[in-house]
Write a protein that holds these residues in place. Structure first.
Motif, PDB file in Angstrom:
ATOM      1  N   PHE A 205      -0.811  -4.679   2.028  1.00 22.71           N
ATOM      2  CA  PHE A 205      -0.590  -4.700   0.587  1.00 22.71           C
ATOM      3  C   PHE A 205      -1.918  -4.947  -0.120  1.00 22.71           C
ATOM      4  O   PHE A 205      -2.935  -5.250   0.495  1.00 22.71           O
ATOM      5  CB  PHE A 205       0.417  -5.803   0.200  1.00 22.71           C
ATOM      6  N   ARG A 206      -1.888  -4.832  -1.413  1.00 20.23           N
ATOM      7  CA  ARG A 206      -3.070  -5.124  -2.241  1.00 20.23           C
ATOM      8  C   ARG A 206      -2.606  -5.925  -3.444  1.00 20.23           C
ATOM      9  O   ARG A 206      -1.461  -5.790  -3.883  1.00 20.23           O
ATOM     10  CB  ARG A 206      -3.734  -3.827  -2.704  1.00 20.23           C
ATOM     11  N   ILE A 207      -3.471  -6.760  -3.958  1.00 26.01           N
ATOM     12  CA  ILE A 207      -3.134  -7.451  -5.196  1.00 26.01           C
ATOM     13  C   ILE A 207      -3.860  -6.765  -6.354  1.00 26.01           C
ATOM     14  O   ILE A 207      -5.004  -6.341  -6.230  1.00 26.01           O
ATOM     15  CB  ILE A 207      -3.475  -8.953  -5.144  1.00 26.01           C
ATOM     16  N   LEU A 208      -3.145  -6.636  -7.453  1.00 22.90           N
ATOM     17  CA  LEU A 208      -3.658  -5.968  -8.644  1.00 22.90           C
ATOM     18  C   LEU A 208      -3.819  -6.990  -9.754  1.00 22.90           C
ATOM     19  O   LEU A 208      -2.959  -7.851  -9.945  1.00 22.90           O
ATOM     20  CB  LEU A 208      -2.702  -4.865  -9.088  1.00 22.90           C
TER      21      LEU A 208
ATOM     22  N   LEU B 257      -3.722   5.503 -11.204  1.00 23.28           N
ATOM     23  CA  LEU B 257      -5.095   5.576 -10.683  1.00 23.28           C
ATOM     24  C   LEU B 257      -5.680   4.183 -10.471  1.00 23.28           C
ATOM     25  O   LEU B 257      -6.360   3.926  -9.476  1.00 23.28           O
ATOM     26  CB  LEU B 257      -5.979   6.379 -11.643  1.00 23.28           C
ATOM     27  N   HIS B 258      -5.408   3.277 -11.402  1.00 27.24           N
ATOM     28  CA  HIS B 258      -5.924   1.909 -11.273  1.00 27.24           C
ATOM     29  C   HIS B 258      -5.379   1.251 -10.008  1.00 27.24           C
ATOM     30  O   HIS B 258      -6.132   0.638  -9.230  1.00 27.24           O
ATOM     31  CB  HIS B 258      -5.540   1.085 -12.498  1.00 27.24           C
ATOM     32  N   ALA B 259      -4.070   1.382  -9.776  1.00 31.83           N
ATOM     33  CA  ALA B 259      -3.474   0.775  -8.586  1.00 31.83           C
ATOM     34  C   ALA B 259      -4.026   1.415  -7.316  1.00 31.83           C
ATOM     35  O   ALA B 259      -4.386   0.711  -6.354  1.00 31.83           O
ATOM     36  CB  ALA B 259      -1.953   0.921  -8.635  1.00 31.83           C
ATOM     37  N   PHE B 260      -4.112   2.729  -7.304  1.00 32.79           N
ATOM     38  CA  PHE B 260      -4.584   3.442  -6.106  1.00 32.79           C
ATOM     39  C   PHE B 260      -6.012   3.045  -5.750  1.00 32.79           C
ATOM     40  O   PHE B 260      -6.302   2.685  -4.598  1.00 32.79           O
ATOM     41  CB  PHE B 260      -4.502   4.951  -6.345  1.00 32.79           C
TER      42      PHE B 260
ATOM     43  N   HIS C 238       0.826  -1.209   0.000  1.00 34.90           N
ATOM     44  CA  HIS C 238       0.000   0.000   0.000  1.00 34.90           C
ATOM     45  C   HIS C 238       0.858   1.255   0.000  1.00 34.90           C
ATOM     46  O   HIS C 238       0.515   2.262  -0.632  1.00 34.90           O
ATOM     47  CB  HIS C 238      -0.895   0.014   1.237  1.00 34.90           C
ATOM     48  N   ALA C 239       1.986   1.230   0.720  1.00 31.18           N
ATOM     49  CA  ALA C 239       2.833   2.420   0.806  1.00 31.18           C
ATOM     50  C   ALA C 239       3.345   2.850  -0.559  1.00 31.18           C
ATOM     51  O   ALA C 239       3.575   4.042  -0.806  1.00 31.18           O
ATOM     52  CB  ALA C 239       4.012   2.151   1.742  1.00 31.18           C
ATOM     53  N   PHE C 240       3.528   1.898  -1.473  1.00 34.43           N
ATOM     54  CA  PHE C 240       4.013   2.226  -2.815  1.00 34.43           C
ATOM     55  C   PHE C 240       2.873   2.645  -3.736  1.00 34.43           C
ATOM     56  O   PHE C 240       3.056   3.451  -4.634  1.00 34.43           O
ATOM     57  CB  PHE C 240       4.722   1.022  -3.426  1.00 34.43           C
ATOM     58  N   ILE C 241       1.697   2.058  -3.513  1.00 35.34           N
ATOM     59  CA  ILE C 241       0.526   2.340  -4.349  1.00 35.34           C
ATOM     60  C   ILE C 241      -0.105   3.674  -3.975  1.00 35.34           C
ATOM     61  O   ILE C 241      -0.554   4.423  -4.843  1.00 35.34           O
ATOM     62  CB  ILE C 241      -0.528   1.225  -4.191  1.00 35.34           C
ATOM     63  N   ARG C 242      -0.146   3.977  -2.682  1.00 34.61           N
ATOM     64  CA  ARG C 242      -0.846   5.159  -2.185  1.00 34.61           C
ATOM     65  C   ARG C 242       0.113   6.322  -1.963  1.00 34.61           C
ATOM     66  O   ARG C 242       0.010   7.049  -0.974  1.00 34.61           O
ATOM     67  CB  ARG C 242      -1.591   4.818  -0.902  1.00 34.61           C
TER      68      ARG C 242
END
Length: 298
Positions: free
Chosen positions: A189-192, A208-211, A33-37
């Protein structure tokens, strides 16, 4: 603000397990999440006359983040979504090969594997761009604070290429810095979905998609906040709004989300309105209902 005097922690770290359904990482990629957000991986495309900022101890790049994360880049060039794609691939390749519980993420691969597994066409230009991304990731040094850990780390601690005289069957041996495992603790974390991200060609759409994928029920974030998080703070407002609306339309088409648009209510600043709802095309596997990653803000 985080201090640039923070030193590297030499204590042994172990990579946490990812609580995912078997085979999930074959069609998805896990990313912190820290990298995505945040603006760690900029939505800008640095080509032509565009110049990347270069971080230094006395001139760090302050990474814009949501309030529960702090990141500062103190070495290396500014990273972008192309670098993000490469780093996602590296992390997930490591996890697919049994990284959990180990102190070191050591990966061996050929250039052809690195290109084809990310859905790119092989060729001299792609090999060059991939190598350049690897080197930027290798030089990047960040200081961080998350809800579960803090410290300082390089994103990649070692890159080795075989010499012309040896007969090894790989082009690269890469070691991902052990402290990067901190970002995966407590399911943060999140899975994309690979298929969705592959449909998106421009970097703002990818960001934007990842966020928004990292939020189960996205709140209406102000456009100004998203502008800063995407590293577009100095883009003229008219151009920013045009690019934002176009990118949101791309994300909606790629995901099938019910709403993905800019809205403005009376007396309120413009906000981004995203409703995921039911997908507009069938799922491949309706049985995939296990954990998709850590808790997200809503």
């Amino acid at each position: 603000m985080l201090s640039t005097a923070t030193s590297h922690d030499t204590a042994t770290s172990f990579w946490p397990p990812l609580k995912l359904a078997r085979g999930k990482l074959e069609t998805h990629r896990a990313f912190p999440h820290a990298f995505i957000r945040s603006s760690l991986f900029s939505s800008r495309k640095f080509s032509g006359e565009a110049v990347r900022d270069v971080a230094a101890e006395d001139n760090p790049i302050i990474i814009r983040t949501l309030s529960n994360y702090e990141l500062v880049q103190v070495a290396g060039e500014r990273l972008d979504q192309g670098d993000c794609d490469v780093y996602m691939w590296l992390l997930n390749r490591a996890y697919q090969r049994g990284l959990a519980g180990k102190p070191e993420a050591r990966i061996f691969f050929t250039r052809e594997e690195a290109i084809s597994e990310r859905g790119r066409s092989r060729g001299t230009k792609m090999f060059r761009l991939f190598h350049e991304s690897l080197m930027r990731l290798y030089k990047a040094d960040i200081i961080y604070k998350t809800p579960y850990a803090n410290g300082r780390t390089r994103l990649i601690s070692s890159i080795e290429e075989p010499t012309p005289t040896n007969k090894k069957k790989y082009d690269y041996e890469v070691i991902i810095s052990a402290k990067v495992g901190d970002f995966f603790h407590e399911n943060d974390f999140r899975i994309l979905k690979n298929e969705e991200r592959a449909k998106l060609k421009d970097y703002l759409s990818k960001w934007l998609h990842a966020f928004y994928s990292s939020h189960r029920n996205p709140i209406k974030y102000k456009c100004d906040l998203i502008k800063r998080l995407t590293d577009r703070g100095d883009t003229p407002e008219r151009i920013w709004r045009e690019k934002l609306q176009s990118a949101l339309a791309n994300v909606k088409e790629a995901t099938g989300w019910l709403a993905c648009e800019v809205m403005q209510e009376d007396g309120e600043p413009p906000k981004i309105h995203v409703i995921k709802g039911e997908r507009q095309f069938p799922k491949k596997d309706a049985g995939e209902s296990r954990i998709d990653g850590g808790e997200s803000e809503s």
